[in-house]
Scaffold this motif. Structure first.
Motif, PDB file in Angstrom:
ATOM      1  N   PRO A   1       0.800  -1.235   0.000  1.00 54.67           N
ATOM      2  CA  PRO A   1       0.000   0.000   0.000  1.00 54.67           C
ATOM      3  C   PRO A   1       0.830   1.281   0.000  1.00 54.67           C
ATOM      4  CG  PRO A   1      -0.878  -1.575   1.587  1.00 54.67           C
ATOM      5  CD  PRO A   1       0.433  -2.130   1.120  1.00 54.67           C
ATOM      6  N   ALA A   2       1.953   1.315   0.709  1.00 60.58           N
ATOM      7  CA  ALA A   2       2.720   2.561   0.789  1.00 60.58           C
ATOM      8  C   ALA A   2       3.271   2.995  -0.565  1.00 60.58           C
ATOM      9  CB  ALA A   2       3.841   2.432   1.820  1.00 60.58           C
ATOM     10  N   PRO A   3       3.993   2.129  -1.306  1.00 63.36           N
ATOM     11  CA  PRO A   3       4.438   2.543  -2.646  1.00 63.36           C
ATOM     12  C   PRO A   3       3.282   2.871  -3.581  1.00 63.36           C
ATOM     13  CG  PRO A   3       5.625   0.575  -1.923  1.00 63.36           C
ATOM     14  CD  PRO A   3       4.518   0.800  -0.944  1.00 63.36           C
ATOM     15  N   LEU A   4       2.178   2.148  -3.446  1.00 62.17           N
ATOM     16  CA  LEU A   4       1.020   2.392  -4.302  1.00 62.17           C
ATOM     17  C   LEU A   4       0.450   3.786  -4.051  1.00 62.17           C
ATOM     18  CD1 LEU A   4      -0.920   1.150  -6.395  1.00 62.17           C
ATOM     19  CD2 LEU A   4      -2.311   0.341  -4.478  1.00 62.17           C
ATOM     20  N   LEU A   5       0.219   4.126  -2.782  1.00 62.58           N
ATOM     21  CA  LEU A   5      -0.307   5.446  -2.447  1.00 62.58           C
ATOM     22  C   LEU A   5       0.681   6.545  -2.815  1.00 62.58           C
ATOM     23  CD1 LEU A   5      -1.938   4.600   0.992  1.00 62.58           C
ATOM     24  CD2 LEU A   5      -3.161   5.451  -1.015  1.00 62.58           C
ATOM     25  N   ARG A   6       1.961   6.280  -2.614  1.00 63.70           N
ATOM     26  CA  ARG A   6       2.988   7.264  -2.948  1.00 63.70           C
ATOM     27  C   ARG A   6       2.965   7.552  -4.453  1.00 63.70           C
ATOM     28  NH1 ARG A   6       6.947   4.608  -0.810  1.00 63.70           N
ATOM     29  NH2 ARG A   6       6.696   5.386   1.331  1.00 63.70           N
ATOM     30  N   ALA A   7       2.814   6.504  -5.257  1.00 59.26           N
ATOM     31  CA  ALA A   7       2.746   6.686  -6.707  1.00 59.26           C
ATOM     32  C   ALA A   7       1.484   7.434  -7.116  1.00 59.26           C
ATOM     33  CB  ALA A   7       2.799   5.326  -7.405  1.00 59.26           C
ATOM     34  N   MET A   8       0.368   7.150  -6.459  1.00 63.88           N
ATOM     35  CA  MET A   8      -0.877   7.827  -6.777  1.00 63.88           C
ATOM     36  C   MET A   8      -0.787   9.321  -6.479  1.00 63.88           C
ATOM     37  SD  MET A   8      -3.458   4.922  -5.263  1.00 63.88           S
ATOM     38  CE  MET A   8      -4.993   5.726  -5.678  1.00 63.88           C
TER      39      MET A   8
END
Length: 331
Positions: free
Chosen positions: A155-162
């Motif tokens: 979730p952290a890399p995903l949210l960071r990319a978003m």
């Protein structure tokens, strides 16, 4: 640091990580402050750790997203939690007509780091207005990204990319995943290519008997089915789970689809102009021809509609567009 036991715990830890990394990031939503921590406890503990950044709001979905849009335009970032994905309809105008268009309508590119989190789906007994999967209403909106939570994407890399993508985004989170383990069945092998998680269950044969393409909310159910298909029927399979539903790059899906004997696109949402319909069509067109040629789909361009008349004509489908498409298919 201990490994989260559930996907919900991993999401909570990711939100805490992002809030700690960036003091200009705000988390907004109804009842998200302690001790409640949101309807599903995903934000529990965060308002105690970050009292300035985690703000409980009145019951006004349009107002919450409007505040998030204002923060983004002012140079901050915002993550909004919808109590249920069903309620995102109340913020439709703020998401579709303001956030998605703000990236291009001021004469120069304007980043809109806004993420709207939407607990979605059924299988919880919450009834008709708290169990829907409204992803299809946001698929194809120019300027808007659509993602779905899965057990395979951190979730952290995903949210960071978003937040770093420059475009507003929705993150749909199947409620049944919150209590699921963040690691898949040990019987299954997982790899990643181009933002797509590939899950394999096989008997050592080089070709798969089937391929499933599904968003993250279906991952646990798909894996259960794959396990049964292998152990009971000796059928090997693949599951492809893209993190981003729209815009979707189908190229990472093609090798597995070409090697499978049958392909199934699976989703929780209703039929019609849905995500799965588009994916199935694009795979069909890329992999299988027909004597009369592949079926074609003619749509407006994936761009925000301009004001200038000559530019608007280029974006929207015109009579000439249809003529050219028919002639191309007749060659």
């Amino acid at each position: 640091m201990t490994t989260p036991r559930r996907v919900g715990d991993a999401l909570n830890a990711a939100l805490g990580t992002l809030l700690a990394e960036d003091p200009r990031l705000y988390l907004l939503g109804e009842d998200i402050a302690d001790p409640y921590g949101g309807a599903f406890g995903i934000t529990r503990g965060l308002s105690t750790r970050f009292p300035r950044q985690v703000l409980t709001t009145p019951i006004s979905e349009a107002g919450i997203v409007g505040v998030a849009n204002g923060l983004a335009l002012a140079g901050d970032k915002a993550i909004v939690e919808m109590m249920f994905a069903d309620f995102v309809a109340l913020a439709f105008d703020q998401i579709v007509n303001f956030a998605a268009k703000s990236t291009t309508m001021y004469g120069h590119p304007v980043p809109m780091p806004v993420v709207v989190r939407c607990p979605t789906g059924g299988n919880r007994g919450y009834g008709p207005t708290h169990s829907q999967s409204p992803q299809q209403h946001f698929i194809g909106v120019p300027g808007l990204d659509v993602y779905e939570l899965s057990p395979f994407h951190e979730p952290a890399p995903l949210l960071r990319a978003m937040l770093g993508g420059g475009r507003p985004a929705l993150l749909f989170e199947d409620k049944t995943l919150y209590t699921a383990p963040p690691r898949p069945d040990p019987l299954l092998a997982v790899s990643h290519t181009g933002g797509v998680a590939e899950v394999r269950v096989d008997d050592g044969s080089p070709a798969a008997d089937y391929l499933l393409v599904a968003p993250g909310g279906l991952a646990v159910r798909a894996m259960s089915a794959m396990r049964t298909l292998l152990l009971r029927y000796e059928l090997s399979g693949r599951l492809l789970v893209p993190a981003r539903l729209h815009p979707l790059d189908v190229d990472p899906l093609l090798p597995a689809a070409a090697a499978a004997r049958r392909v199934l696109v699976v989703e929780d949402g209703p039929s019609g102009a849905a995500w799965g319909t588009g994916v199935a069509y694009r795979l069909q067109r890329a992999l299988w021809g027909a004597p009369a040629g592949p079926v074609r789909l003619l749509q407006a361009a994936d761009r925000v509609i301009p004001t200038a008349a000559h530019l608007e004509r280029d974006v929207l489908v015109q009579a000439g567009t249809i003529v050219r498409a028919v002639l191309e298919g007749d060659r």
